[in-house]
Design a protein around this motif. Structure first.
Motif, PDB file in Angstrom:
ATOM      1  N   PRO A 188       4.541   7.906 -12.958  1.00  0.00           N
ATOM      2  CA  PRO A 188       3.298   7.263 -13.400  1.00  0.00           C
ATOM      3  C   PRO A 188       3.447   6.721 -14.823  1.00  0.00           C
ATOM      4  CG  PRO A 188       2.838   9.368 -12.350  1.00  0.00           C
ATOM      5  CD  PRO A 188       4.335   9.284 -12.501  1.00  0.00           C
ATOM      6  N   GLY A 189       2.960   5.529 -15.037  1.00  0.00           N
ATOM      7  CA  GLY A 189       3.106   4.887 -16.337  1.00  0.00           C
ATOM      8  C   GLY A 189       4.306   3.974 -16.410  1.00  0.00           C
ATOM      9  N   GLU A 190       5.239   4.125 -15.468  1.00  0.00           N
ATOM     10  CA  GLU A 190       6.377   3.213 -15.349  1.00  0.00           C
ATOM     11  C   GLU A 190       6.099   2.291 -14.151  1.00  0.00           C
ATOM     12  OE1 GLU A 190       8.634   3.074 -17.621  1.00  0.00           O
ATOM     13  OE2 GLU A 190       8.097   4.888 -18.711  1.00  0.00           O
ATOM     14  N   PHE A 191       7.153   1.809 -13.494  1.00  0.00           N
ATOM     15  CA  PHE A 191       6.917   0.944 -12.336  1.00  0.00           C
ATOM     16  C   PHE A 191       6.240   1.708 -11.198  1.00  0.00           C
ATOM     17  CE2 PHE A 191      10.620  -1.663 -14.004  1.00  0.00           C
ATOM     18  CZ  PHE A 191       9.829  -2.728 -14.387  1.00  0.00           C
ATOM     19  N   GLY A 192       6.639   2.989 -11.029  1.00  0.00           N
ATOM     20  CA  GLY A 192       6.085   3.794  -9.953  1.00  0.00           C
ATOM     21  C   GLY A 192       6.733   3.489  -8.618  1.00  0.00           C
ATOM     22  N   CYS A 193       6.444   4.346  -7.649  1.00  0.00           N
ATOM     23  CA  CYS A 193       6.951   4.133  -6.290  1.00  0.00           C
ATOM     24  C   CYS A 193       5.967   3.205  -5.587  1.00  0.00           C
ATOM     25  CB  CYS A 193       7.069   5.473  -5.562  1.00  0.00           C
ATOM     26  SG  CYS A 193       7.802   5.329  -3.904  1.00  0.00           S
ATOM     27  N   ALA A 194       6.185   1.901  -5.739  1.00  0.00           N
ATOM     28  CA  ALA A 194       5.251   0.900  -5.233  1.00  0.00           C
ATOM     29  C   ALA A 194       6.020  -0.275  -4.655  1.00  0.00           C
ATOM     30  CB  ALA A 194       4.333   0.425  -6.359  1.00  0.00           C
ATOM     31  N   ALA A 195       5.384  -0.967  -3.724  1.00  0.00           N
ATOM     32  CA  ALA A 195       6.047  -2.114  -3.094  1.00  0.00           C
ATOM     33  C   ALA A 195       6.428  -3.160  -4.127  1.00  0.00           C
ATOM     34  CB  ALA A 195       5.132  -2.711  -2.028  1.00  0.00           C
ATOM     35  N   GLY A 196       5.606  -3.340  -5.159  1.00  0.00           N
ATOM     36  CA  GLY A 196       5.930  -4.302  -6.210  1.00  0.00           C
ATOM     37  C   GLY A 196       7.183  -3.931  -6.976  1.00  0.00           C
ATOM     38  N   THR A 197       7.478  -2.627  -7.052  1.00  0.00           N
ATOM     39  CA  THR A 197       8.697  -2.193  -7.737  1.00  0.00           C
ATOM     40  C   THR A 197       9.932  -2.721  -7.023  1.00  0.00           C
ATOM     41  OG1 THR A 197       7.591  -0.178  -8.501  1.00  0.00           O
ATOM     42  CG2 THR A 197       9.996  -0.170  -8.533  1.00  0.00           C
ATOM     43  N   ALA A 198       9.879  -2.695  -5.699  1.00  0.00           N
ATOM     44  CA  ALA A 198      11.029  -3.179  -4.919  1.00  0.00           C
ATOM     45  C   ALA A 198      11.303  -4.659  -5.167  1.00  0.00           C
ATOM     46  CB  ALA A 198      10.781  -2.946  -3.427  1.00  0.00           C
ATOM     47  N   LEU A 199      10.285  -5.388  -5.620  1.00  0.00           N
ATOM     48  CA  LEU A 199      10.438  -6.822  -5.840  1.00  0.00           C
ATOM     49  C   LEU A 199      10.797  -7.183  -7.276  1.00  0.00           C
ATOM     50  CD1 LEU A 199       7.375  -7.953  -3.698  1.00  0.00           C
ATOM     51  CD2 LEU A 199       9.797  -8.252  -3.120  1.00  0.00           C
ATOM     52  N   GLN A 200      10.941  -6.148  -8.141  1.00  0.00           N
ATOM     53  CA  GLN A 200      11.317  -6.419  -9.524  1.00  0.00           C
ATOM     54  C   GLN A 200      12.762  -6.944  -9.592  1.00  0.00           C
ATOM     55  OE1 GLN A 200       9.519  -6.162 -12.387  1.00  0.00           O
ATOM     56  NE2 GLN A 200       7.707  -5.628 -11.160  1.00  0.00           N
TER      57      GLN A 200
END
Length: 215
Positions: free
Chosen positions: A194-206
């Motif tokens: 939390p507070g970073e990219f996080g485990c999120a679908a948007g992270t995979a697209l970074q």
């Protein structure tokens, strides 16, 4: 949280013939930094074979960090950690509260399934379509009280790139599909908190250079 402490205390004293958990008490409405509850113990000691057993009872309060004392971290002082109490006449070892909370996991086989679904997803597939297909075919966890994390999918308008995430900062499956195909991403855990990219679908697209370890 006091329920967790009660379960840990029961495990730690399970084989003990000296210390027994005899009670626990939650403190409803406790705020962060305050004690969340207390555990009561009975200690039975026999100093010598010729003496009868000596029985004493004590109580310890617990907060977010562990045993609560007036001076934080004063754990080397026995009287600060354990407070003498009168032994209840019916005192006996009690079972800890049963843990009924569900445990979110990334099931075995989830990675292979996600790779297959993203590989075969048509270009017109929406995020909801992909999530529905994955949920329908998701392997069932086998551990006690385990359930699968909810999957999350983002489809980028225009280029059709797909980002997939499932899990949390400790156990995260990240997959993306772009012009180079489908890739399972290995991302440093620090970036998934939390507070970073996080485990999120948007992270995979970074961009890849954004997902390297900062250290």
């Amino acid at each position: 949280m006091i329920d967790d402490y009660a379960r840990w205390a029961d495990t730690d004293t399970e084989k003990s013939t000296v210390v027994e958990l005899i009670g626990y008490e939650p403190y409803p409405g406790a705020i962060h930094g305050e004690p969340v509850g207390a555990l009561q113990f009975r200690a039975t000691m026999q100093p010598t074979p010729n003496e009868g057993p000596h029985v004493a009872c004590f109580e310890s309060q617990f907060d977010f960090w562990g045993v609560a004392t007036e001076e934080p971290g004063e754990w080397s002082d026995d009287t600060a950690v354990a407070h003498d109490i009168a032994c209840p006449p019916d005192a006996k070892r009690i079972p800890p509260p049963v843990d009924t909370r569900l445990v979110d996991v990334v099931p075995d086989g989830a990675e292979a399934l996600v790779v297959e679904v993203l590989t075969n997803a048509p270009s017109a597939a929406s995020a909801d379509d992909i999530v529905a297909e994955i949920v329908k075919r998701m392997p069932q966890p086998t551990g006690e009280r385990e359930v699968a994390f909810d999957p999350e999918v983002t489809v980028v308008d225009g280029d059709g790139d797909i980002g997939f995430a499932m899990g949390d900062g400790d156990d995260c499956l990240l997959v993306k599909r772009d012009v180079d195909g489908v890739q399972v991403l290995q991302v440093p855990k620090i970036l998934l908190q939390p507070g970073e990219f996080g485990c999120a679908a948007g992270t995979a697209l970074q961009p890849g250079d954004q997902l390297r370890s900062p250290h």
